[in-house]
Design an enzyme around this catalytic site. Structure first.
Site, PDB file in Angstrom:
ATOM      1  N   LYS A   1     -41.274 -82.757 -27.216  1.00 42.01           N
ATOM      2  CA  LYS A   1     -39.989 -83.239 -27.547  1.00 42.01           C
ATOM      3  C   LYS A   1     -39.083 -82.733 -26.459  1.00 42.01           C
ATOM      4  O   LYS A   1     -39.147 -81.841 -25.755  1.00 42.01           O
ATOM      5  CB  LYS A   1     -39.672 -82.317 -28.630  1.00 42.01           C
ATOM      6  CG  LYS A   1     -39.720 -81.092 -29.080  1.00 42.01           C
ATOM      7  CD  LYS A   1     -39.029 -80.004 -28.450  1.00 42.01           C
ATOM      8  CE  LYS A   1     -37.719 -79.717 -27.909  1.00 42.01           C
ATOM      9  NZ  LYS A   1     -37.419 -78.497 -26.973  1.00 42.01           N
TER      10      LYS A   1
ATOM     11  N   TYR B   1     -34.283 -79.687 -33.263  1.00 38.86           N
ATOM     12  CA  TYR B   1     -34.651 -78.485 -34.460  1.00 38.86           C
ATOM     13  C   TYR B   1     -33.342 -78.381 -35.361  1.00 38.86           C
ATOM     14  O   TYR B   1     -33.803 -78.402 -36.648  1.00 38.86           O
ATOM     15  CB  TYR B   1     -34.788 -77.120 -33.949  1.00 38.86           C
ATOM     16  CG  TYR B   1     -36.135 -77.284 -32.875  1.00 38.86           C
ATOM     17  CD1 TYR B   1     -37.345 -77.437 -33.302  1.00 38.86           C
ATOM     18  CD2 TYR B   1     -35.895 -76.887 -31.815  1.00 38.86           C
ATOM     19  CE1 TYR B   1     -38.303 -77.438 -32.577  1.00 38.86           C
ATOM     20  CE2 TYR B   1     -36.978 -76.980 -30.686  1.00 38.86           C
ATOM     21  CZ  TYR B   1     -38.469 -77.112 -31.319  1.00 38.86           C
ATOM     22  OH  TYR B   1     -39.518 -77.159 -30.584  1.00 38.86           O
TER      23      TYR B   1
HETATM   24  P1  NAD Z   1     -39.926 -76.250 -16.999  1.00 39.27           P
HETATM   25  O1  NAD Z   1     -38.854 -76.594 -16.127  1.00 39.27           O
HETATM   26  O2  NAD Z   1     -40.507 -74.694 -17.364  1.00 39.27           O
HETATM   27  O3  NAD Z   1     -41.525 -77.149 -16.711  1.00 39.27           O
HETATM   28  C1  NAD Z   1     -41.256 -78.166 -15.859  1.00 39.27           C
HETATM   29  C2  NAD Z   1     -42.458 -78.924 -15.354  1.00 39.27           C
HETATM   30  O4  NAD Z   1     -41.978 -80.338 -15.106  1.00 39.27           O
HETATM   31  C3  NAD Z   1     -42.585 -77.970 -14.077  1.00 39.27           C
HETATM   32  O5  NAD Z   1     -43.977 -77.857 -14.004  1.00 39.27           O
HETATM   33  C4  NAD Z   1     -42.076 -78.941 -13.029  1.00 39.27           C
HETATM   34  O6  NAD Z   1     -42.654 -78.749 -11.790  1.00 39.27           O
HETATM   35  C5  NAD Z   1     -42.150 -80.384 -13.466  1.00 39.27           C
HETATM   36  N1  NAD Z   1     -41.519 -81.351 -12.875  1.00 39.27           N
HETATM   37  C6  NAD Z   1     -41.655 -82.479 -12.396  1.00 39.27           C
HETATM   38  N2  NAD Z   1     -40.961 -83.110 -11.860  1.00 39.27           N
HETATM   39  C7  NAD Z   1     -39.717 -82.410 -12.226  1.00 39.27           C
HETATM   40  C8  NAD Z   1     -38.298 -82.532 -11.766  1.00 39.27           C
HETATM   41  N3  NAD Z   1     -37.833 -83.522 -11.101  1.00 39.27           N
HETATM   42  N4  NAD Z   1     -37.491 -81.407 -12.239  1.00 39.27           N
HETATM   43  C9  NAD Z   1     -37.826 -80.453 -12.918  1.00 39.27           C
HETATM   44  N5  NAD Z   1     -39.362 -80.105 -13.036  1.00 39.27           N
HETATM   45  C10 NAD Z   1     -40.320 -81.173 -12.642  1.00 39.27           C
HETATM   46  O7  NAD Z   1     -39.764 -76.859 -18.425  1.00 39.27           O
HETATM   47  P2  NAD Z   1     -40.558 -76.693 -19.767  1.00 39.27           P
HETATM   48  O8  NAD Z   1     -39.835 -75.603 -20.623  1.00 39.27           O
HETATM   49  O9  NAD Z   1     -41.919 -76.202 -19.671  1.00 39.27           O
HETATM   50  O10 NAD Z   1     -40.437 -77.997 -20.633  1.00 39.27           O
HETATM   51  C11 NAD Z   1     -41.234 -78.847 -20.423  1.00 39.27           C
HETATM   52  C12 NAD Z   1     -41.166 -80.081 -21.602  1.00 39.27           C
HETATM   53  O11 NAD Z   1     -41.674 -79.130 -22.836  1.00 39.27           O
HETATM   54  C13 NAD Z   1     -39.838 -80.402 -22.191  1.00 39.27           C
HETATM   55  O12 NAD Z   1     -39.915 -81.682 -22.858  1.00 39.27           O
HETATM   56  C14 NAD Z   1     -39.451 -79.461 -23.006  1.00 39.27           C
HETATM   57  O13 NAD Z   1     -38.244 -79.970 -23.934  1.00 39.27           O
HETATM   58  C15 NAD Z   1     -40.727 -79.117 -23.666  1.00 39.27           C
HETATM   59  N6  NAD Z   1     -40.809 -77.957 -24.443  1.00 39.27           N
HETATM   60  C16 NAD Z   1     -41.158 -77.727 -25.675  1.00 39.27           C
HETATM   61  C17 NAD Z   1     -41.050 -76.491 -26.564  1.00 39.27           C
HETATM   62  C18 NAD Z   1     -41.586 -76.763 -27.707  1.00 39.27           C
HETATM   63  O14 NAD Z   1     -41.331 -75.437 -28.657  1.00 39.27           O
HETATM   64  N7  NAD Z   1     -42.281 -77.669 -28.543  1.00 39.27           N
HETATM   65  C19 NAD Z   1     -40.770 -75.377 -25.702  1.00 39.27           C
HETATM   66  C20 NAD Z   1     -40.378 -75.185 -24.372  1.00 39.27           C
HETATM   67  C21 NAD Z   1     -40.372 -76.625 -23.791  1.00 39.27           C
END
Ligand code: NAD
Length: 362
Positions: A134, A218
């Site tokens: 999401k 949420y």
């Molecule tokens: P994050 O920034 O920690 O990780 C993002 C990942 O995408 C990294 O591995 C990064 O290298 C990669 N990436 C590739 N191209 C990129 C760019 N141009 N800019 C930035 N990153 C790039 O993010 P996250 O917190 O892991 O979030 C990723 C997804 O997961 C999102 O959709 C977020 O909303 C979702 N998420 C969901 C929950 C949940 O509870 N369901 C919790 C956290 C994150």
């Protein structure tokens, strides 16, 4: 060349099947039913590293089979920690070759939201089932394209709405369904945390940042699940207390939803305030959940003294196991792509309302 009768017959059967089915459906028709599905995580950031990969050590119907990363430096660590063979490691360029890898049944897209559409569509074209984090995508058009790609490639699409798999949230949804306390008079729903980061995609509009898609879904889900209805109009206001960080997107969003039954919901979401609660006031009582969308410990109480507090080992493991069971048995997913789309429809209307300063019909 001599062809054994058995080989000839199986060739014949396959050829016959090929005329009945095409592409991915042929593969699905001839592959034996697996009991444990292989998942490849795409994007190895915070959520994959800290929550999903550890949860995949607890799952019964799936396991971490592969990774897809744009950062080669991460490969060694993941390979060693999770025993992932080289043949199951991909980058963003060679990702489409995953089509030829029978170890991978599901691609789980865990990238910034603006990248979800591209990777969901590529995964679907590769004939893989898809889990997508999401918010589903930045726009309704993106969500529709993702749903359509999965439908036409005959694969399932599940949104990572972990809360809908949490037995505490499910118990609260049951109360809402039973209308135990009569009609809803007012819903208050909030989800936010203080994000101290200063240079992250969550602050970048092009990457799908902004609190509304992130924590806002949420707050929105709290209201949608409490009423069991879809909102018909919304009025919203965006704000920030840190304009030096939140230059392109909102830090805080407040929005008020109207539902067909006359129920109203006041919702707030923020990257600058720690809050996570839901209160539903009915004609004859109330229900509270606090927190309402945490990874663990979501708790409920009701005006009749009922407490909702079901222990849970791992929300994410339960989510992935239940979604895999739906794939294995070809049954309905708890939160399919259409559910992600419902939220994004409202999110789009919220941004329209912010831009116009007026109430927007949905
Ligand atoms: P994050 O920034 O920690 O990780 C993002 C990942 O995408 C990294 O591995 C990064 O290298 C990669 N990436 C590739 N191209 C990129 C760019 N141009 N800019 C930035 N990153 C790039 O993010 P996250 O917190 O892991 O979030 C990723 C997804 O997961 C999102 O959709 C977020 O909303 C979702 N998420 C969901 C929950 C949940 O509870 N369901 C919790 C956290 C994150």
């Amino acid at each position: 060349m001599q062809i054994e009768r058995r080989d000839f017959l199986s060739t014949l059967t396959l050829a016959g099947a090929a005329t009945l089915f095409s592409g991915n459906s042929l593969l699905a028709a001839i592959s034996p039913k697996k009991e444990k599905l292989g998942i490849a995580l795409v994007g190895l950031g915070y959520y994959s590293t800290d929550l999903l990969a550890p949860a995949l050590q607890l799952t019964e119907k799936c396991y971490l089979a592969g990774i897809v990363t744009g950062t080669p430096a991460k490969v060694e660590t993941w390979k060693k920690k999770y025993n992932i063979p080289d043949k199951n490691i991909y980058n963003y360029q060679n990702f489409d070759q995953i089509a030829n890898n029978p170890d991978i049944d599901i691609v789980y897209v865990v990238l910034p939201p603006s990248m979800h559409r591209e990777f969901v569509v590529r995964a679907a074209k590769a004939g893989k089932h898809v889990f997508c984090e999401k918010p589903m995508a930045p726009s309704v058009a993106d969500c529709e394209a993702m749903i359509s790609a999965c439908k036409s490639n005959k694969v399932k699409l599940a949104i990572g709405y972990r809360c809908q798999h949490d037995p505490n949230i499910q118990a609260f949804m049951q109360v809402a369904k039973e209308k135990k306390f009569g009609k809803i008079k007012m819903v208050n729903s909030a989800a936010g945390y203080v994000d101290g980061r200063t240079d992250h995609w969550k602050q970048n509009k092009k990457l799908g940042g902004g609190v509304m898609g992130d924590m806002g879904v949420y707050a929105l889900q709290g209201a949608r699940l409490a009423t069991g209805e879809e909102p018909i109009s919304v009025i919203a206001q965006a704000s920030t207390t840190r304009p030096e960080i939140y230059k392109e997107v909102e830090e805080t969003m407040m929005f008020m939803l109207d539902f067909p039954s006359g129920a109203r919901a006041a919702c707030q979401t923020s990257f600058g305030i720690n809050m996570n609660h839901l209160q539903v006031n009915y004609e004859k009582g109330w229900l509270k959940m606090e927190p309402q969308s945490a990874y663990s410990g979501n708790k409920g109480s009701m005006s009749d003294g009922t407490i909702i507090n079901v222990p849970l080992k791992s929300q994410q493991a339960k989510q992935m196991d239940e979604d895999c069971a739906a794939i294995i048995n070809n049954t309905q997913l708890i939160a399919p792509g259409e559910e992600g789309l419902r939220d994004i429809r409202v999110v789009e209307a919220i941004y329209k309302s912010v831009a116009s300063g007026k109430s927007v019909k949905i």
